[in-house]
Design a protein around this motif. Structure first.
Motif, PDB file in Angstrom:
ATOM      1  N   ASP A 230       0.917  -1.385  -0.104  1.00  0.00           N
ATOM      2  CA  ASP A 230      -0.001  -0.081   0.061  1.00  0.00           C
ATOM      3  C   ASP A 230       0.879   1.333   0.085  1.00  0.00           C
ATOM      4  O   ASP A 230       0.412   2.488  -0.324  1.00  0.00           O
ATOM      5  CB  ASP A 230      -0.887  -0.191   1.151  1.00  0.00           C
ATOM      6  CG  ASP A 230      -0.169  -0.198   2.424  1.00  0.00           C
ATOM      7  OD1 ASP A 230       0.658  -0.858   2.754  1.00  0.00           O
ATOM      8  OD2 ASP A 230      -0.449   0.670   3.438  1.00  0.00           O
ATOM      9  N   HIS A 233       3.311   3.281  -4.141  1.00  0.00           N
ATOM     10  CA  HIS A 233       3.161   4.332  -4.857  1.00  0.00           C
ATOM     11  C   HIS A 233       3.984   5.700  -4.077  1.00  0.00           C
ATOM     12  O   HIS A 233       4.685   6.396  -4.947  1.00  0.00           O
ATOM     13  CB  HIS A 233       1.724   5.043  -5.115  1.00  0.00           C
ATOM     14  CG  HIS A 233       1.372   6.138  -5.923  1.00  0.00           C
ATOM     15  ND1 HIS A 233       1.848   6.297  -7.065  1.00  0.00           N
ATOM     16  CD2 HIS A 233       0.878   7.431  -5.540  1.00  0.00           C
ATOM     17  CE1 HIS A 233       1.748   7.413  -7.805  1.00  0.00           C
ATOM     18  NE2 HIS A 233       1.082   8.014  -6.706  1.00  0.00           N
ATOM     19  N   LEU A 316      -1.830  -3.251  -7.881  1.00  0.00           N
ATOM     20  CA  LEU A 316      -2.249  -2.065  -7.235  1.00  0.00           C
ATOM     21  C   LEU A 316      -3.150  -1.294  -8.345  1.00  0.00           C
ATOM     22  O   LEU A 316      -3.064  -1.376  -9.538  1.00  0.00           O
ATOM     23  CB  LEU A 316      -0.996  -1.145  -7.138  1.00  0.00           C
ATOM     24  CG  LEU A 316      -0.008  -1.742  -5.938  1.00  0.00           C
ATOM     25  CD1 LEU A 316       1.309  -1.206  -6.077  1.00  0.00           C
ATOM     26  CD2 LEU A 316      -0.755  -2.238  -4.858  1.00  0.00           C
TER      27      LEU A 316
END
Ligand SMILES: Nc1ncnc2c1ncn2[C@@H]1O[C@H](COP(=O)(O)OP(=O)(O)OP(=O)(O)O)[C@@H](O)[C@H]1O
Length: 366
Positions: A230, A233, A316
């Protein structure tokens, strides 16, 4: 000789500070040694947090402790002013005294003359040749090194660095990063290091705090956070990386190679380094620099082929055609990434044993 074991001073804080439309609301417990990186997008509150720790801003409420020393406790009306905090600060710009030479700038904040310490820091930062120069004649990187030396010579219990590489060009940036890395490994003072650059922060930090809109999104050992899908990015995206540490076990000078043992069974071949046998190296390996094979391929130019198990996967939302993987290699973990097409064509699945081929690694030779 001191007969009392001194525990490194942890920095603990729980503060709230509104400033305009923005509110910094941070609760942290940082290790008393190594480098704690503070990472986040522009405007996430990194500099505000550093200013609060240094005592340059006074939060509306909360408390801050460095070891046993209470620096702030709004309920009890305690606020230790910056000059009594024993915290060294290095800002983006060097902020040297223009009318003192480098030596004068270095010794200005020294509580007691300590020539041995001065010589040690000067050598560590490679600024011997600059001692008689005036700040106006120094390059950006040199001035930054002098500012770091000055902060260290004030004998701080904690060193704060706010984007110390900002504005330097590529080679100067790398050079100063090398000095800072060496310094943080040799000087026994915890460092809080602010940066918005994922590569820089993953090169230098041991612990990482991710700030988002004035709050702590995550705070943990860097290698742990690098494995969180998570956070991909934010922590580099396409350049997401993971870390491996190993021991230098041999050099092949004829071919310019160094061999690194990850454990008893897993070895890596690296471009030659001068790191002595027995020393430890930290490698940064980009997820996209790892290829997978179902069986060890014969006749390849990949020097590094490691037996690995796929332990976790994710697709993702920001990269729907890519599969993120977490591989286990012995007792270590490594991030990898491949296209969904390759994943399907190879019939890969969680739990499978495969061969990981490492294209390239980067590391900091000391
Ligand atoms: N004195 C102030 N008054 C009002 N708002 C402020 C003040 N100082 C900072 N801010 C706001 O607080 C927020 C956090 O700023 P801060 O400088 O801490 O962020 P940062 O993460 O260090 O950003 P950058 O990477 O761009 O330096 C920003 O929205 C900024 O505009």
């Amino acid at each position: 000789m001191a007969d009392v074991m001194t525990t490194p001073p942890r920095l603990t804080l729980d503060i709230e500070q509104p400033q305009g439309d923005f509110k910094l609301a941070v609760r942290l417990d940082l290790p008393g040694d190594g480098v704690s990186g503070v990472f986040g997008a522009s405007g996430s509150g990194k500099t505000s947090l550093l200013r609060v720790i240094a005592g340059l801003d006074r939060p509306q409420q909360g408390h801050i402790k460095l070891g046993q020393q209470v620096l702030l406790d709004t309920q009890r009306g305690i606020f230790t002013p910056p000059h009594q905090r024993r915290i060294g600060v290095v800002f983006q710009e060097a902020r040297l005294f223009p009318h003192y030479c480098v030596r004068g700038n270095l010794t200005y904040g020294m509580p007691h003359p300590a020539p041995g310490r001065l010589a040690e820091i000067v050598e560590l930062l490679g600024i011997e040749a600059l001692l008689t120069r005036m700040p106006g004649t120094l390059s950006g990187g040199e001035a930054r090194r002098v500012a770091i030396g000055r902060a260290l010579l004030s004998e701080p219990q904690l060193l704060l660095m706010d984007e110390p590489l900002t504005g330097l060009d590529g080679p100067r940036k790398e050079e100063l990063l090398r000095y800072i890395t060496r310094l943080t490994q040799q000087v026994d003072i915890p460092v809080v290091y602010v940066s918005h650059d994922a590569e820089e922060i993953t090169t230098i930090a041991d612990h990482l705090v991710v700030l988002k809109a004035g709050r702590v999104e995550a705070s943990d050992a860097l290698h742990t956070l690098l494995h969180r899908f998570d956070l991909t990015h934010g922590l580099g995206g396409f350049d997401a990386a993971s870390l491996l540490e190993g021991e230098v076990v041999a050099h092949d000078h004829a071919y310019g190679l160094t061999y690194l043992a990850l454990d008893d069974e897993h070895r890596l071949t690296l471009p030659g380094t001068a790191a002595p046998i027995g020393s430890r190296l930290r490698l940064r390996i980009l997820a996209r620099d790892i290829a997978l094979a179902l069986t060890p391929p014969p006749g390849t130019s990949y020097r590094n082929q490691l037996d690995a198990t796929i332990v976790d996967t994710a697709v993702l939302p920001e990269a729907p055609h890519t599969v993120e993987l977490r591989l286990r290699i012995g007792t270590r973990f490594l991030r990898a990434r491949l296209t969904r097409k390759s994943w399907d064509d190879m019939g890969l699945a969680k739990g499978m044993n495969i061969t990981a081929l490492i294209r390239s690694v980067s590391f900091n030779p000391l």
